[in-house]
Scaffold this active site. Structure first.
Site, PDB file in Angstrom:
ATOM      1  N   GLY A  11      -6.525   4.885   4.174  1.00  0.00           N
ATOM      2  CA  GLY A  11      -5.042   5.220   4.880  1.00  0.00           C
ATOM      3  C   GLY A  11      -4.906   5.047   6.364  1.00  0.00           C
ATOM      4  O   GLY A  11      -4.293   5.512   7.295  1.00  0.00           O
ATOM      5  N   ASN A  13      -3.203   2.433   7.440  1.00  0.00           N
ATOM      6  CA  ASN A  13      -1.822   2.037   7.444  1.00  0.00           C
ATOM      7  C   ASN A  13      -0.969   3.399   7.510  1.00  0.00           C
ATOM      8  O   ASN A  13      -0.015   3.453   8.606  1.00  0.00           O
ATOM      9  CB  ASN A  13      -1.312   1.258   6.382  1.00  0.00           C
ATOM     10  CG  ASN A  13      -1.723  -0.019   6.429  1.00  0.00           C
ATOM     11  OD1 ASN A  13      -1.143  -1.069   7.522  1.00  0.00           O
ATOM     12  ND2 ASN A  13      -2.666  -0.591   5.934  1.00  0.00           N
ATOM     13  N   MET A  89      -2.607   2.089  -5.003  1.00  0.00           N
ATOM     14  CA  MET A  89      -3.319   1.193  -6.038  1.00  0.00           C
ATOM     15  C   MET A  89      -2.592   1.252  -7.658  1.00  0.00           C
ATOM     16  O   MET A  89      -3.511   0.868  -8.234  1.00  0.00           O
ATOM     17  CB  MET A  89      -4.788   1.050  -5.885  1.00  0.00           C
ATOM     18  CG  MET A  89      -5.481   1.003  -4.611  1.00  0.00           C
ATOM     19  SD  MET A  89      -4.665  -0.525  -3.606  1.00  0.00           S
ATOM     20  CE  MET A  89      -5.912  -1.773  -3.984  1.00  0.00           C
ATOM     21  N   ILE A  92       4.340   0.720  -9.823  1.00  0.00           N
ATOM     22  CA  ILE A  92       5.417   1.944  -9.735  1.00  0.00           C
ATOM     23  C   ILE A  92       6.270   1.569 -11.254  1.00  0.00           C
ATOM     24  O   ILE A  92       6.574   0.525 -11.372  1.00  0.00           O
ATOM     25  CB  ILE A  92       6.573   1.675  -8.566  1.00  0.00           C
ATOM     26  CG1 ILE A  92       5.640   1.829  -7.414  1.00  0.00           C
ATOM     27  CG2 ILE A  92       7.730   2.602  -8.773  1.00  0.00           C
ATOM     28  CD1 ILE A  92       5.285   3.222  -7.077  1.00  0.00           C
ATOM     29  N   ASN A 106       6.671  -1.807   0.247  1.00  0.00           N
ATOM     30  CA  ASN A 106       4.999  -2.108  -0.107  1.00  0.00           C
ATOM     31  C   ASN A 106       4.436  -3.058   0.932  1.00  0.00           C
ATOM     32  O   ASN A 106       5.147  -3.781   1.537  1.00  0.00           O
ATOM     33  CB  ASN A 106       4.810  -2.726  -1.418  1.00  0.00           C
ATOM     34  CG  ASN A 106       3.327  -2.802  -1.634  1.00  0.00           C
ATOM     35  OD1 ASN A 106       2.554  -2.052  -1.252  1.00  0.00           O
ATOM     36  ND2 ASN A 106       2.939  -3.865  -2.431  1.00  0.00           N
ATOM     37  N   HIS A 108       1.324  -5.904   1.364  1.00  0.00           N
ATOM     38  CA  HIS A 108       0.498  -6.571   0.923  1.00  0.00           C
ATOM     39  C   HIS A 108      -0.331  -7.479   1.697  1.00  0.00           C
ATOM     40  O   HIS A 108       0.299  -8.353   2.394  1.00  0.00           O
ATOM     41  CB  HIS A 108       1.170  -7.503  -0.387  1.00  0.00           C
ATOM     42  CG  HIS A 108       0.252  -8.248  -1.347  1.00  0.00           C
ATOM     43  ND1 HIS A 108      -0.429  -7.793  -2.174  1.00  0.00           N
ATOM     44  CD2 HIS A 108      -0.233  -9.526  -1.170  1.00  0.00           C
ATOM     45  CE1 HIS A 108      -1.452  -8.737  -2.757  1.00  0.00           C
ATOM     46  NE2 HIS A 108      -1.191  -9.610  -2.206  1.00  0.00           N
TER      47      HIS A 108
HETATM   48  C1  GRF Z   1      -4.136  -2.598   2.744  1.00  0.00           C
HETATM   49  O1  GRF Z   1      -4.724  -3.987   3.222  1.00  0.00           O
HETATM   50  C2  GRF Z   1      -2.610  -3.016   2.345  1.00  0.00           C
HETATM   51  O2  GRF Z   1      -2.196  -4.284   2.470  1.00  0.00           O
HETATM   52  C3  GRF Z   1      -3.122  -3.060   0.755  1.00  0.00           C
HETATM   53  O3  GRF Z   1      -4.150  -1.963   0.854  1.00  0.00           O
HETATM   54  C4  GRF Z   1      -4.828  -1.926   2.008  1.00  0.00           C
HETATM   55  C5  GRF Z   1      -4.868  -0.322   2.448  1.00  0.00           C
HETATM   56  O4  GRF Z   1      -5.453  -0.245   3.512  1.00  0.00           O
HETATM   57  N1  GRF Z   1      -1.943  -2.622  -0.150  1.00  0.00           N
HETATM   58  P1  GRF Z   1      -5.448   1.361   4.162  1.00  0.00           P
HETATM   59  O5  GRF Z   1      -5.607   2.067   3.108  1.00  0.00           O
HETATM   60  O6  GRF Z   1      -4.072   1.502   4.763  1.00  0.00           O
HETATM   61  O7  GRF Z   1      -6.457   1.424   5.169  1.00  0.00           O
END
Ligand code: GRF
Length: 192
Positions: A11, A13, A89, A92, A106, A108
Site C-alpha cells: 500500500g 501507492n 492483484m 477486473i 491502474n 503498472h
Molecule cells: C506497484 O509496484 C504497482 O505498480 C504494482 O503493484 C505494486 C504495489 O505496491 N501494480 P504498493 O502496494 O503500492 O506498495
C-alpha cells in the site's frame, strides 16, 4: 469526485494518494479503501488516514462472479465514481468494467506494452533492458492493455540490483500516480 482505492498488499501507492487527497493536491474525496486480503498492510495505512476500510476474500465466495458482484455492490454503496487500482492483484471482470467505463485506473511497474503481467520489474530486469519505468493506464478487459494515460521512465544502471531497480520504480510511481490522478479529477471536475 468520490474515489475508491483497491489494493492487495503493502500500500505504498495508497499512502501517497491518501496524502495527496489530504493535502488537497487531488481535489477529491477518498471514500473507500478495499483490499482482497484481510491482513494486507494497506489496511493499517487506511485506518491511519481515517479512510473507510473494507475487505473480503475471493475464497469466501462460491466463484469469481459473486465476489465481483459483492465488490460492485460495495462500490455502489459508497457512491464511487473513480476506481484506483494500486497493487490490486486481480483482473477486473467485465461486469465491473461495464459499470465504470474509463473510470478504472491502474499503475503498472514497466513501460507498457513491454513487460505486462505480475512481474513487470523482475521481467524487465532479467531481460537486461537499459530503460524501463511506470505506466498509468485505464483498465480494459485485457491484462495491462488499456489506453495509456502517462508513463515515467527509469534508467537501469549496470550496477543496479533488482532491489535497486524496485526502489527506483517505486519512487517514480509515488511521484507520478498522485499527479496523474489530480489531472484526471481536475479534468472531470471542469466538465461538471
Ligand atoms: C506497484 O509496484 C504497482 O505498480 C504494482 O503493484 C505494486 C504495489 O505496491 N501494480 P504498493 O502496494 O503500492 O506498495
Amino acid at each position: 469526485m468520490r474515489i475508491a482505492v483497491l489494493a492487495s498488499g503493502n500500500g505504498s501507492n495508497f499512502e501517497v494518494i491518501a496524502q495527496a487527497v489530504k493535502d488537497k493536491e487531488i481535489p477529491a474525496e477518498l471514500v473507500l479503501l478495499f483490499s482482497d486480503h484481510h491482513d494486507a498492510y494497506v489496511l493499517e495505512r487506511g485506518k491511519k488516514f481515517g479512510v473507510s476500510c473494507e475487505s473480503f476474500e475471493l475464497k469466501e465466495f462460491s466463484d469469481k462472479k459473486s465476489y465481483e458482484a459483492a465488490l460492485l455492490a460495495l462500490l455502489k454503496k459508497y457512491d464511487v465514481e473513480l476506481v484506483v487500482l494500486a497493487g490490486y492483484m486481480r483482473i477486473i471482470g467485465k461486469d465491473l468494467l461495464a459499470e465504470f467505463p474509463n473510470r478504472i485506473v491502474n499503475i503498472h511497474p514497466a513501460l507498457l506494452p513491454n513487460f505486462p503481467g505480475l512481474h513487470g520489474i523482475k521481467d524487465a530486469f532479467e531481460a537486461g533492458v537499459k530503460e524501463t519505468g511506470v505506466t498509468i493506464h485505464y483498465v480494459d478487459i485485457g491484462v495491462d492493455t488499456g489506453p495509456i494515460i502517462a508513463q515515467g521512465k527509469v534508467q537501469v544502471s549496470e550496477n543496479d540490483s533488482l532491489s535497486d531497480l524496485e526502489t527506483k520504480i517505486h519512487q517514480v510511481e509515488h511521484q507520478l500516480y498522485p499527479q496523474v490522478l489530480a489531472d484526471i479529477v481536475k479534468e472531470a471536475n471542469s466538465k461538471l
